[in-house]
Design a protein around this motif. Structure first.
Motif, PDB file in Angstrom:
ATOM      1  N   SER A   1       0.953  -1.236   8.235  1.00  0.00           N
ATOM      2  CA  SER A   1       0.715  -2.671   8.055  1.00  0.00           C
ATOM      3  C   SER A   1      -0.780  -2.999   8.089  1.00  0.00           C
ATOM      4  N   VAL A   2      -1.553  -2.307   8.920  1.00  0.00           N
ATOM      5  CA  VAL A   2      -3.006  -2.517   8.950  1.00  0.00           C
ATOM      6  C   VAL A   2      -3.618  -2.006   7.653  1.00  0.00           C
ATOM      7  N   TYR A   3      -3.192  -0.847   7.200  1.00  0.00           N
ATOM      8  CA  TYR A   3      -3.702  -0.303   5.934  1.00  0.00           C
ATOM      9  C   TYR A   3      -3.430  -1.284   4.792  1.00  0.00           C
ATOM     10  N   ARG A   4      -2.231  -1.812   4.765  1.00  0.00           N
ATOM     11  CA  ARG A   4      -1.866  -2.770   3.720  1.00  0.00           C
ATOM     12  C   ARG A   4      -2.763  -4.012   3.789  1.00  0.00           C
ATOM     13  N   GLU A   5      -2.965  -4.511   5.007  1.00  0.00           N
ATOM     14  CA  GLU A   5      -3.786  -5.708   5.209  1.00  0.00           C
ATOM     15  C   GLU A   5      -5.255  -5.464   4.834  1.00  0.00           C
ATOM     16  N   VAL A   6      -5.800  -4.343   5.281  1.00  0.00           N
ATOM     17  CA  VAL A   6      -7.229  -4.087   5.098  1.00  0.00           C
ATOM     18  C   VAL A   6      -7.539  -3.546   3.711  1.00  0.00           C
ATOM     19  N   VAL A   7      -6.807  -2.542   3.274  1.00  0.00           N
ATOM     20  CA  VAL A   7      -7.152  -1.864   2.021  1.00  0.00           C
ATOM     21  C   VAL A   7      -6.437  -2.481   0.825  1.00  0.00           C
ATOM     22  N   VAL A   8      -5.128  -2.516   0.870  1.00  0.00           N
ATOM     23  CA  VAL A   8      -4.373  -2.998  -0.297  1.00  0.00           C
ATOM     24  C   VAL A   8      -4.718  -4.452  -0.609  1.00  0.00           C
ATOM     25  N   GLU A   9      -4.604  -5.309   0.400  1.00  0.00           N
ATOM     26  CA  GLU A   9      -4.942  -6.727   0.192  1.00  0.00           C
ATOM     27  C   GLU A   9      -6.455  -6.920   0.058  1.00  0.00           C
ATOM     28  N   GLY A  10      -7.220  -6.111   0.782  1.00  0.00           N
ATOM     29  CA  GLY A  10      -8.676  -6.214   0.733  1.00  0.00           C
ATOM     30  C   GLY A  10      -9.264  -5.893  -0.620  1.00  0.00           C
ATOM     31  N   LYS A  11      -8.627  -4.991  -1.353  1.00  0.00           N
ATOM     32  CA  LYS A  11      -9.115  -4.659  -2.700  1.00  0.00           C
ATOM     33  C   LYS A  11      -9.112  -5.883  -3.606  1.00  0.00           C
ATOM     34  N   LYS A  12      -8.157  -6.758  -3.384  1.00  0.00           N
ATOM     35  CA  LYS A  12      -8.070  -7.968  -4.208  1.00  0.00           C
ATOM     36  C   LYS A  12      -9.290  -8.859  -4.008  1.00  0.00           C
ATOM     37  N   SER A  13      -9.894  -8.792  -2.821  1.00  0.00           N
ATOM     38  CA  SER A  13     -11.074  -9.614  -2.539  1.00  0.00           C
ATOM     39  C   SER A  13     -12.356  -8.948  -3.023  1.00  0.00           C
ATOM     40  N   GLY A  14     -12.290  -7.647  -3.288  1.00  0.00           N
ATOM     41  CA  GLY A  14     -13.462  -6.922  -3.757  1.00  0.00           C
ATOM     42  C   GLY A  14     -14.494  -6.642  -2.680  1.00  0.00           C
ATOM     43  N   LYS A  15     -14.114  -6.767  -1.429  1.00  0.00           N
ATOM     44  CA  LYS A  15     -15.049  -6.527  -0.326  1.00  0.00           C
ATOM     45  C   LYS A  15     -15.453  -5.048  -0.298  1.00  0.00           C
ATOM     46  N   PRO A  16     -16.749  -4.753  -0.222  1.00  0.00           N
ATOM     47  CA  PRO A  16     -17.200  -3.357  -0.301  1.00  0.00           C
ATOM     48  C   PRO A  16     -16.700  -2.474   0.835  1.00  0.00           C
ATOM     49  N   GLU A  17     -16.504  -3.033   2.036  1.00  0.00           N
ATOM     50  CA  GLU A  17     -16.064  -2.207   3.163  1.00  0.00           C
ATOM     51  C   GLU A  17     -14.681  -1.612   2.941  1.00  0.00           C
ATOM     52  N   VAL A  18     -13.878  -2.286   2.155  1.00  0.00           N
ATOM     53  CA  VAL A  18     -12.536  -1.778   1.851  1.00  0.00           C
ATOM     54  C   VAL A  18     -12.631  -0.422   1.162  1.00  0.00           C
TER      55      VAL A  18
END
Length: 97
Positions: free
Chosen positions: A35-52
């Motif tokens: 669930s953390v991976y999904r929140e940070v990476v999967v959903e984070g990719k949509k925002s384009g944040k470089p840390e993801v």
């Protein structure tokens, strides 16, 4: 040594300050939950944040492993509190085990 269990916030902020790669050098086993991976990476990719894009390779390489919590009783107990987010429940249950 006890393992390290990462919630979303430490992963994100270690990435933001460009220190996330240092996690590879920690001798402890390192985990996060699906669930953390999904929140940070999967959903984070949509925002384009470089840390993801710094966090994803750590998981892909196995430096940080995805592990599901096993204590279903504890998970159900935490779910009784509507103020606790699902990813937080998973992290707390994983850390507890």
């Amino acid at each position: 040594m006890k393992p390290i269990v990462f919630d979303a916030t430490p992963l994100i902020y270690l990435g933001k300050v460009n220190l996330i790669e240092n996690v590879r050098h920690f001798p402890e086993e390192k985990y996060t939950t699906k669930s953390v991976y999904r929140e940070v990476v999967v959903e984070g990719k949509k925002s384009g944040k470089p840390e993801v894009f710094m966090i994803e390779p750590l998981v892909s390489s196995g430096a940080i492993q995805i592990k599901n919590p096993g204590n279903k009783h504890y998970i159900n107990h935490l779910r009784d509190n509507p103020k606790i987010h699902e990813a937080d429940i998973d992290v707390l249950a994983l850390a507890q085990s």
